[in-house]
Motif scaffolding. Sequence first.
Motif, PDB file in Angstrom:
ATOM      1  N   UNK A 183       1.090  -0.979  -0.005  1.00 54.77           N
ATOM      2  CA  UNK A 183       0.104   0.135  -0.223  1.00 54.77           C
ATOM      3  C   UNK A 183       1.112   1.348   0.115  1.00 54.77           C
ATOM      4  N   UNK A 184      -0.125   2.678  -0.924  1.00 58.26           N
ATOM      5  CA  UNK A 184       1.087   3.360  -0.502  1.00 58.26           C
ATOM      6  C   UNK A 184       0.181   5.149  -0.271  1.00 58.26           C
ATOM      7  N   UNK A 185       0.717   5.712   0.565  1.00 58.26           N
ATOM      8  CA  UNK A 185       0.435   7.032   1.182  1.00 58.26           C
ATOM      9  C   UNK A 185       1.490   8.007   0.619  1.00 58.26           C
ATOM     10  N   UNK A 186       0.265   9.086  -0.073  1.00 57.71           N
ATOM     11  CA  UNK A 186       1.273  10.049  -0.743  1.00 57.71           C
ATOM     12  C   UNK A 186       0.174  11.647  -0.233  1.00 57.71           C
ATOM     13  N   UNK A 187       1.734  12.360   0.589  1.00 56.53           N
ATOM     14  CA  UNK A 187       0.936  13.788   0.182  1.00 56.53           C
ATOM     15  C   UNK A 187       2.181  14.263  -0.041  1.00 56.53           C
ATOM     16  N   UNK A 188       2.021  16.160  -0.499  1.00 52.68           N
ATOM     17  CA  UNK A 188       2.963  16.971  -1.331  1.00 52.68           C
ATOM     18  C   UNK A 188       2.030  17.660  -2.465  1.00 52.68           C
ATOM     19  N   UNK A 189       3.189  18.259  -3.062  1.00 51.34           N
ATOM     20  CA  UNK A 189       1.997  19.436  -4.536  1.00 51.34           C
ATOM     21  C   UNK A 189       2.162  18.229  -5.375  1.00 51.34           C
ATOM     22  N   UNK A 190       0.594  18.891  -5.931  1.00 50.80           N
ATOM     23  CA  UNK A 190      -0.684  17.386  -6.616  1.00 50.80           C
ATOM     24  C   UNK A 190       0.381  17.467  -7.881  1.00 50.80           C
ATOM     25  N   UNK A 191       1.188  17.817  -8.653  1.00 51.62           N
ATOM     26  CA  UNK A 191       1.979  16.846  -9.053  1.00 51.62           C
ATOM     27  C   UNK A 191       2.980  15.206  -8.620  1.00 51.62           C
ATOM     28  N   UNK A 192       3.714  15.954  -8.085  1.00 55.96           N
ATOM     29  CA  UNK A 192       3.711  15.070  -7.408  1.00 55.96           C
ATOM     30  C   UNK A 192       3.231  13.524  -7.116  1.00 55.96           C
ATOM     31  N   UNK A 193       2.055  14.288  -6.265  1.00 55.63           N
ATOM     32  CA  UNK A 193       0.823  12.892  -5.721  1.00 55.63           C
ATOM     33  C   UNK A 193       0.323  12.360  -7.056  1.00 55.63           C
ATOM     34  N   UNK A 194      -0.350  12.926  -8.087  1.00 54.41           N
ATOM     35  CA  UNK A 194      -0.526  12.657  -9.459  1.00 54.41           C
ATOM     36  C   UNK A 194       0.552  11.612  -9.394  1.00 54.41           C
ATOM     37  N   UNK A 245      -6.730   7.590  -4.234  1.00 60.83           N
ATOM     38  CA  UNK A 245      -5.356   8.198  -4.613  1.00 60.83           C
ATOM     39  C   UNK A 245      -6.398   8.283  -6.544  1.00 60.83           C
ATOM     40  N   UNK A 246      -6.522   6.724  -6.530  1.00 57.29           N
ATOM     41  CA  UNK A 246      -7.082   6.469  -8.369  1.00 57.29           C
ATOM     42  C   UNK A 246      -8.549   7.058  -8.638  1.00 57.29           C
ATOM     43  N   UNK A 247      -8.827   7.759  -8.301  1.00 54.14           N
ATOM     44  CA  UNK A 247     -10.203   8.458  -7.926  1.00 54.14           C
ATOM     45  C   UNK A 247      -9.908  10.019  -8.048  1.00 54.14           C
ATOM     46  N   UNK A 248      -8.896  10.736  -8.031  1.00 59.37           N
ATOM     47  CA  UNK A 248      -8.874  11.964  -7.316  1.00 59.37           C
ATOM     48  C   UNK A 248      -8.941  12.781  -9.073  1.00 59.37           C
ATOM     49  N   UNK A 249     -10.230  13.917  -9.363  1.00 57.32           N
ATOM     50  CA  UNK A 249      -9.309  14.705 -10.381  1.00 57.32           C
ATOM     51  C   UNK A 249      -9.226  15.504  -9.758  1.00 57.32           C
ATOM     52  N   UNK A 250      -7.258  15.139 -10.506  1.00 56.92           N
ATOM     53  CA  UNK A 250      -6.531  16.225 -10.450  1.00 56.92           C
ATOM     54  C   UNK A 250      -6.352  17.898 -11.071  1.00 56.92           C
ATOM     55  N   UNK A 251      -6.629  17.286 -11.832  1.00 56.62           N
ATOM     56  CA  UNK A 251      -6.463  18.416 -13.175  1.00 56.62           C
ATOM     57  C   UNK A 251      -7.701  19.794 -12.106  1.00 56.62           C
ATOM     58  N   UNK A 252      -9.215  18.976 -11.628  1.00 54.88           N
ATOM     59  CA  UNK A 252      -9.258  19.928 -11.152  1.00 54.88           C
ATOM     60  C   UNK A 252      -8.748  20.388  -9.839  1.00 54.88           C
ATOM     61  N   UNK A 253      -8.418  19.874  -8.917  1.00 50.17           N
ATOM     62  CA  UNK A 253      -8.101  20.316  -7.647  1.00 50.17           C
ATOM     63  C   UNK A 253      -6.574  21.475  -7.723  1.00 50.17           C
ATOM     64  N   UNK A 254      -5.841  20.842  -9.019  1.00 50.14           N
ATOM     65  CA  UNK A 254      -5.027  21.501  -9.165  1.00 50.14           C
ATOM     66  C   UNK A 254      -5.576  23.102  -9.468  1.00 50.14           C
TER      67      UNK A 254
END
Length: 280
Positions: A183-194, A245-254
């Motif tokens: 399992x993975x947990x990530x936190x930081x800048x949006x591009x890094x998490x994406x 994280x696989x369900x996050x809309x990263x472009x919308x968040x950014x």
Amino acid sequence: MYKILEKTQFSEKVFKFRIEAPEMAKHAHAGQFLMVRPNESGERVPFTFADWNAEEGWVEFIFMVVGKTTTMLSSYEAGDSLLDVTGPLGQPTEMGDGRWCVIGGGVGLAIAFPVARQLAATGHEVHAIMGARTKDLLLLEDQFRAILPEDHVHITTDDGSYGEKGVVTAPLERLLDAKAVDQVFCVGPVPMMKFSTLTAQKFGTPITASLNPIMVDGTGMCGCCRVEIDGQTKFACVDGPDFDATKVDWDDLRARQAAYRTEEGQSLKAYEEANCACHR
């Protein structure tokens, strides 16, 4: 009023406050956050718990100076007091079975550390990937090394000034390819998490992200922290901040994070002009 017990400066723009908050310290969990208002003219801003001690009655948070309120906070010293501190808020990080990789980028390392510490304390095997632009911006290395085996701490810097030159996805891919984590947990800048998410998806490994949208009240009333998760609107302050994280809309968040960049710049400029030496 919440007294600042200690102030630590990590770099030119990164600070840590330890504040007196005995009731908050009794109830804090890894992954949760607090809302801070420095004074009557300040705005409310969220910071994740970096550490806490229920017996001694204090909590800590780390912040980087990026706008008006964090600039204001950086001028406070030990012995000063903050007007309002509310917490703990949000949902604690869920820690399932298996071997974990905890990824933190930049100030996100302050969030990653208590998660890694709790996982290690409950018997999980943990790898930590610590990412920063330069060595000077790398946070909490000693703390991570104190809780994890030497070969379980992986450091990357964008400029190669320390550790491995590059980004966090390189050691992540090696760990996943070796089937060393479940399992993975990530936190930081949006591009890094994406891109951490895309890497984990390539190996079919579950990944959780701690999201950091703009937030105003932290209680779900304003709707400012809404994020799109699997096509549904969620509030990071009450539904999160952790999500699949696989369900996050990263472009919308950014896009949402950048929505008030002009106004934030104007606010900082006005604050600096009002507080410069020529106006004192």
